[in-house]
Design a protein around this motif. Structure first.
Motif, PDB file in Angstrom:
ATOM      1  N   VAL A 137       0.357  -4.098  -6.094  1.00  0.00           N
ATOM      2  CA  VAL A 137      -0.520  -4.660  -5.548  1.00  0.00           C
ATOM      3  C   VAL A 137      -0.754  -4.409  -3.968  1.00  0.00           C
ATOM      4  CG1 VAL A 137      -1.930  -6.799  -4.577  1.00  0.00           C
ATOM      5  CG2 VAL A 137      -0.963  -6.647  -7.108  1.00  0.00           C
ATOM      6  N   GLY A 138      -1.743  -3.675  -3.612  1.00  0.00           N
ATOM      7  CA  GLY A 138      -1.715  -3.413  -1.977  1.00  0.00           C
ATOM      8  C   GLY A 138      -2.598  -4.470  -1.366  1.00  0.00           C
ATOM      9  N   THR A 139      -2.343  -4.994  -0.378  1.00  0.00           N
ATOM     10  CA  THR A 139      -3.027  -5.733   0.444  1.00  0.00           C
ATOM     11  C   THR A 139      -3.562  -5.172   1.754  1.00  0.00           C
ATOM     12  OG1 THR A 139      -1.617  -7.048   1.716  1.00  0.00           O
ATOM     13  CG2 THR A 139      -2.128  -7.973  -0.640  1.00  0.00           C
ATOM     14  N   LEU A 140      -4.996  -4.989   1.915  1.00  0.00           N
ATOM     15  CA  LEU A 140      -5.352  -4.090   3.130  1.00  0.00           C
ATOM     16  C   LEU A 140      -6.330  -5.252   3.910  1.00  0.00           C
ATOM     17  CD1 LEU A 140      -6.939  -1.373   1.542  1.00  0.00           C
ATOM     18  CD2 LEU A 140      -4.601  -1.485   2.261  1.00  0.00           C
ATOM     19  N   PHE A 141      -5.688  -5.806   4.922  1.00  0.00           N
ATOM     20  CA  PHE A 141      -6.319  -6.738   5.922  1.00  0.00           C
ATOM     21  C   PHE A 141      -6.548  -6.072   7.072  1.00  0.00           C
ATOM     22  CE2 PHE A 141      -6.498 -11.082   3.824  1.00  0.00           C
ATOM     23  CZ  PHE A 141      -6.171 -10.643   2.634  1.00  0.00           C
ATOM     24  N   PHE A 142      -8.066  -5.785   7.340  1.00  0.00           N
ATOM     25  CA  PHE A 142      -8.554  -5.294   8.642  1.00  0.00           C
ATOM     26  C   PHE A 142      -8.900  -6.211   9.502  1.00  0.00           C
ATOM     27  CE2 PHE A 142      -9.233  -2.014   4.915  1.00  0.00           C
ATOM     28  CZ  PHE A 142      -8.520  -1.118   5.365  1.00  0.00           C
ATOM     29  N   GLU A 143      -9.151  -7.460   8.977  1.00  0.00           N
ATOM     30  CA  GLU A 143      -9.116  -8.557   9.782  1.00  0.00           C
ATOM     31  C   GLU A 143      -8.466  -9.842   9.407  1.00  0.00           C
ATOM     32  OE1 GLU A 143     -13.690 -10.327   9.887  1.00  0.00           O
ATOM     33  OE2 GLU A 143     -12.252 -11.691   8.887  1.00  0.00           O
ATOM     34  N   ASP A 144      -8.163 -10.552  10.649  1.00  0.00           N
ATOM     35  CA  ASP A 144      -6.961 -11.548  10.439  1.00  0.00           C
ATOM     36  C   ASP A 144      -7.136 -12.487   9.307  1.00  0.00           C
ATOM     37  OD1 ASP A 144      -5.940 -10.303  12.689  1.00  0.00           O
ATOM     38  OD2 ASP A 144      -6.631 -11.877  14.184  1.00  0.00           O
ATOM     39  N   ILE A 166       2.750  -4.601  -1.392  1.00  0.00           N
ATOM     40  CA  ILE A 166       2.747  -4.039  -0.344  1.00  0.00           C
ATOM     41  C   ILE A 166       1.610  -4.411   0.753  1.00  0.00           C
ATOM     42  CG2 ILE A 166       4.148  -1.916  -0.839  1.00  0.00           C
ATOM     43  CD1 ILE A 166       1.632  -0.171  -1.112  1.00  0.00           C
ATOM     44  N   ASP A 167       1.867  -4.580   1.986  1.00  0.00           N
ATOM     45  CA  ASP A 167       0.816  -5.382   2.830  1.00  0.00           C
ATOM     46  C   ASP A 167       0.568  -4.148   3.646  1.00  0.00           C
ATOM     47  OD1 ASP A 167       0.527  -7.861   1.628  1.00  0.00           O
ATOM     48  OD2 ASP A 167       2.567  -8.402   2.434  1.00  0.00           O
ATOM     49  N   LEU A 168      -0.828  -4.055   4.257  1.00  0.00           N
ATOM     50  CA  LEU A 168      -1.168  -3.370   5.433  1.00  0.00           C
ATOM     51  C   LEU A 168      -1.793  -4.284   6.410  1.00  0.00           C
ATOM     52  CD1 LEU A 168      -2.327   0.088   5.872  1.00  0.00           C
ATOM     53  CD2 LEU A 168      -4.111  -1.603   6.634  1.00  0.00           C
ATOM     54  N   THR A 169      -1.179  -4.381   7.608  1.00  0.00           N
ATOM     55  CA  THR A 169      -1.562  -5.048   8.741  1.00  0.00           C
ATOM     56  C   THR A 169      -2.426  -4.043   9.610  1.00  0.00           C
ATOM     57  OG1 THR A 169       0.041  -6.590   8.643  1.00  0.00           O
ATOM     58  CG2 THR A 169      -1.378  -6.552  10.479  1.00  0.00           C
ATOM     59  N   ALA A 170      -3.776  -4.125   9.659  1.00  0.00           N
ATOM     60  CA  ALA A 170      -4.614  -2.807  10.309  1.00  0.00           C
ATOM     61  C   ALA A 170      -3.992  -2.770  11.756  1.00  0.00           C
ATOM     62  CB  ALA A 170      -6.055  -3.456  10.712  1.00  0.00           C
ATOM     63  N   LYS A 171      -3.578  -3.842  12.680  1.00  0.00           N
ATOM     64  CA  LYS A 171      -2.973  -3.831  13.937  1.00  0.00           C
ATOM     65  C   LYS A 171      -1.884  -2.809  14.040  1.00  0.00           C
ATOM     66  CE  LYS A 171      -5.355  -7.662  15.779  1.00  0.00           C
ATOM     67  NZ  LYS A 171      -5.478  -8.881  14.937  1.00  0.00           N
ATOM     68  N   SER A 210      -1.010  -0.404  11.838  1.00  0.00           N
ATOM     69  CA  SER A 210      -1.245   0.856  10.713  1.00  0.00           C
ATOM     70  C   SER A 210      -1.941   1.929  11.587  1.00  0.00           C
ATOM     71  CB  SER A 210      -2.188   0.513   9.596  1.00  0.00           C
ATOM     72  OG  SER A 210      -3.579   0.301  10.082  1.00  0.00           O
ATOM     73  N   SER A 211      -2.150   2.970  10.784  1.00  0.00           N
ATOM     74  CA  SER A 211      -2.896   4.372  11.301  1.00  0.00           C
ATOM     75  C   SER A 211      -4.416   4.092  11.639  1.00  0.00           C
ATOM     76  CB  SER A 211      -2.598   5.499  10.295  1.00  0.00           C
ATOM     77  OG  SER A 211      -1.207   5.752  10.471  1.00  0.00           O
ATOM     78  N   ILE A 212      -4.786   2.867  11.068  1.00  0.00           N
ATOM     79  CA  ILE A 212      -6.287   2.442  11.474  1.00  0.00           C
ATOM     80  C   ILE A 212      -6.359   2.723  13.175  1.00  0.00           C
ATOM     81  CG2 ILE A 212      -7.790   0.510  11.850  1.00  0.00           C
ATOM     82  CD1 ILE A 212      -7.999   1.198   9.121  1.00  0.00           C
ATOM     83  N   SER A 213      -5.418   2.376  13.835  1.00  0.00           N
ATOM     84  CA  SER A 213      -5.370   2.448  15.274  1.00  0.00           C
ATOM     85  C   SER A 213      -5.618   3.702  15.865  1.00  0.00           C
ATOM     86  CB  SER A 213      -4.022   1.685  15.946  1.00  0.00           C
ATOM     87  OG  SER A 213      -3.043   2.453  15.644  1.00  0.00           O
ATOM     88  N   ALA A 259     -11.270   2.926   6.916  1.00  0.00           N
ATOM     89  CA  ALA A 259     -11.038   1.898   5.822  1.00  0.00           C
ATOM     90  C   ALA A 259     -10.828   2.572   4.544  1.00  0.00           C
ATOM     91  CB  ALA A 259     -11.859   0.696   5.736  1.00  0.00           C
ATOM     92  N   VAL A 260     -11.593   3.510   4.186  1.00  0.00           N
ATOM     93  CA  VAL A 260     -11.698   4.138   2.958  1.00  0.00           C
ATOM     94  C   VAL A 260     -10.741   5.048   2.965  1.00  0.00           C
ATOM     95  CG1 VAL A 260     -12.997   5.769   1.248  1.00  0.00           C
ATOM     96  CG2 VAL A 260     -14.198   3.926   2.351  1.00  0.00           C
ATOM     97  N   ASP A 261     -10.369   5.807   3.861  1.00  0.00           N
ATOM     98  CA  ASP A 261      -9.219   6.917   3.833  1.00  0.00           C
ATOM     99  C   ASP A 261      -7.759   5.890   3.620  1.00  0.00           C
ATOM    100  OD1 ASP A 261     -10.523   9.257   3.788  1.00  0.00           O
ATOM    101  OD2 ASP A 261     -10.488   9.302   5.765  1.00  0.00           O
ATOM    102  N   THR A 262      -7.724   4.832   4.243  1.00  0.00           N
ATOM    103  CA  THR A 262      -6.772   4.177   4.089  1.00  0.00           C
ATOM    104  C   THR A 262      -6.415   3.481   2.787  1.00  0.00           C
ATOM    105  OG1 THR A 262      -6.849   3.267   6.505  1.00  0.00           O
ATOM    106  CG2 THR A 262      -5.571   2.022   5.106  1.00  0.00           C
ATOM    107  N   ALA A 263      -7.555   3.077   2.159  1.00  0.00           N
ATOM    108  CA  ALA A 263      -7.238   2.727   0.628  1.00  0.00           C
ATOM    109  C   ALA A 263      -6.975   3.649  -0.124  1.00  0.00           C
ATOM    110  CB  ALA A 263      -8.940   2.191   0.184  1.00  0.00           C
ATOM    111  N   LEU A 264      -7.799   5.093   0.047  1.00  0.00           N
ATOM    112  CA  LEU A 264      -7.122   6.419  -0.879  1.00  0.00           C
ATOM    113  C   LEU A 264      -5.775   6.425  -0.683  1.00  0.00           C
ATOM    114  CD1 LEU A 264     -10.349   8.478  -0.186  1.00  0.00           C
ATOM    115  CD2 LEU A 264      -9.440   7.548  -2.526  1.00  0.00           C
TER     116      LEU A 264
END
Ligand code: CP
Length: 332
Positions: free
Chosen positions: A59-66, A86-91, A93-96, A101-106
């Motif tokens: 399971v991947g968790t993508l939290f782009f908001e707190d 596996i957890d992604l914290t936007a702050k 990550s390469s979101i910065s 968001a879609v590329d991150t999910a892919l």
């Protein structure tokens, strides 16, 4: 995994995604709630065989908001079910660096996850991701749009507290009070609770509970007079005033100013759930709040921590609800 969709089209045919509650049939909601009850009972008695439920899955968790409740309960649910997480914290990550968001999910899907859990500031993000990836997607809250697992938590908690564990809420009167216009929880609950048979009243000043919201679903109505209506409900769901979504430059970062209300003092005078107001509720009626709370604004501590409160039961329900939702989407 959804076919290309708008935010109003909330589910894929085989229930491989959970993107919202709008349009979700009562049968699917009741199946999820019954599965939650079974998992809750197994968690309570420490049934180790639960670890087999999601064994071998990731399971991947993508939290782009707190988030506190949603992120941690999805994590714990996946772990209780035996999945790798596996957890992604936007702050961090390469979101910065400008990745979308879609590329991150892919990218995360390419690592081999079976399921993505998505929290985002913007309505439609989970749908956009579901249209791009092949794995399952669960919406963990998108802007002001939907928060389906929170509505399932609220239905599970309320059904358990009222003894309606057939999940038929016919005749049940629920008020959702406060900053309805900003609230994805209110929208998902209006759809889920009315589908289950409840009557939902949205209460607040016109700036926070506009009359047009009565069109969300049949059996939804608007009320301005909190004090007058309050004794008629079986449960009150108090909503956080989301100052950060009110578009006032002074309202973000924990500030308490809003372009949508004259003053916090005036709001609290009309719509805050004080002990004096709670005392006028009918016998046996419950108080709910999806959290996080602004104590002393929409609800007082004496009420949120008092005998009518289901608030920590709502938090506790997060783990079985989310495990049931992931299992359903993964077809196990
Ligand atoms: N209710 C809810 O979604 O809380 P969090 O933002 O802490 O996840």
């Amino acid at each position: 995994m959804a076919t290309p969709s708008t935010p109003a089209a909330t589910e894929s045919a085989a229930n491989t995604d959970l993107l919202g509650c709008e349009g979700v049939p009562a049968a699917r909601l009741r199946t999820l709630l019954s599965r939650t009850a079974e998992i809750d009972e197994r968690l309570t008695r420490g049934d180790r065989s639960l670890l087999d439920l999601l064994a071998g899955r990731a399971v991947g968790t993508l939290f782009f908001e707190d988030s506190t409740r949603t992120r941690m309960s999805f994590d714990l649910a996946a772990q209780r079910g035996g999945a790798a997480v596996i957890d992604l914290t936007a702050k961090a990550s390469s979101i910065s660096k400008g990745e979308t968001a879609v590329d991150t999910a892919l990218v995360v899907e390419a690592m081999g996850v079976d399921c993505l859990v998505v929290r985002a500031q913007h309505a439609g993000t989970a749908h956009a991701i579901a249209s791009a990836v092949s794995c399952s997607v669960l919406n963990a809250g998108d802007g002001k749009h939907e928060h389906p697992t929170q509505a399932l938590i609220d239905a599970y908690t309320l059904g358990t507290a009222t003894g309606r564990t057939d999940w038929d809420f016919s005749g049940l009167k629920l008020a959702i009070v406060g900053d309805v216009v900003s609230s994805r929880v209110a929208r998902s609950n209006a759809w889920a609770m009315t589908t289950l048979g409840a009557e939902v009243t949205l209460i607040g000043p016109a700036g926070l509970a506009p009359s047009a919201l009565a069109n969300l679903a049949p059996n939804v109505r608007i009320e301005r007079d909190f004090d007058g209506a309050l004794p008629g409900f079986d449960a009150l769901m108090m909503l956080r005033v989301q100052f950060e979504r009110h578009g006032d430059p002074g309202s973000g970062k924990g500030g308490k100013r809003s372009a949508s209300m004259a003053s916090v003092r005036e709001y609290r005078a009309g719509y805050g759930l004080t002990p004096e107001r709670a005392a006028t509720m009918k016998d046996g009626a419950f108080v709910m709040h999806p959290g996080p709370m602004n104590r002393g604004v929409e609800i007082d501590g004496a009420v949120s921590d008092g005998p009518r409160s289901l608030i920590l039961k709502q938090v506790a329900a997060g783990v079985p609800v989310r495990l049931a939702a992931m299992a359903e989407c993964l077809g196990v």
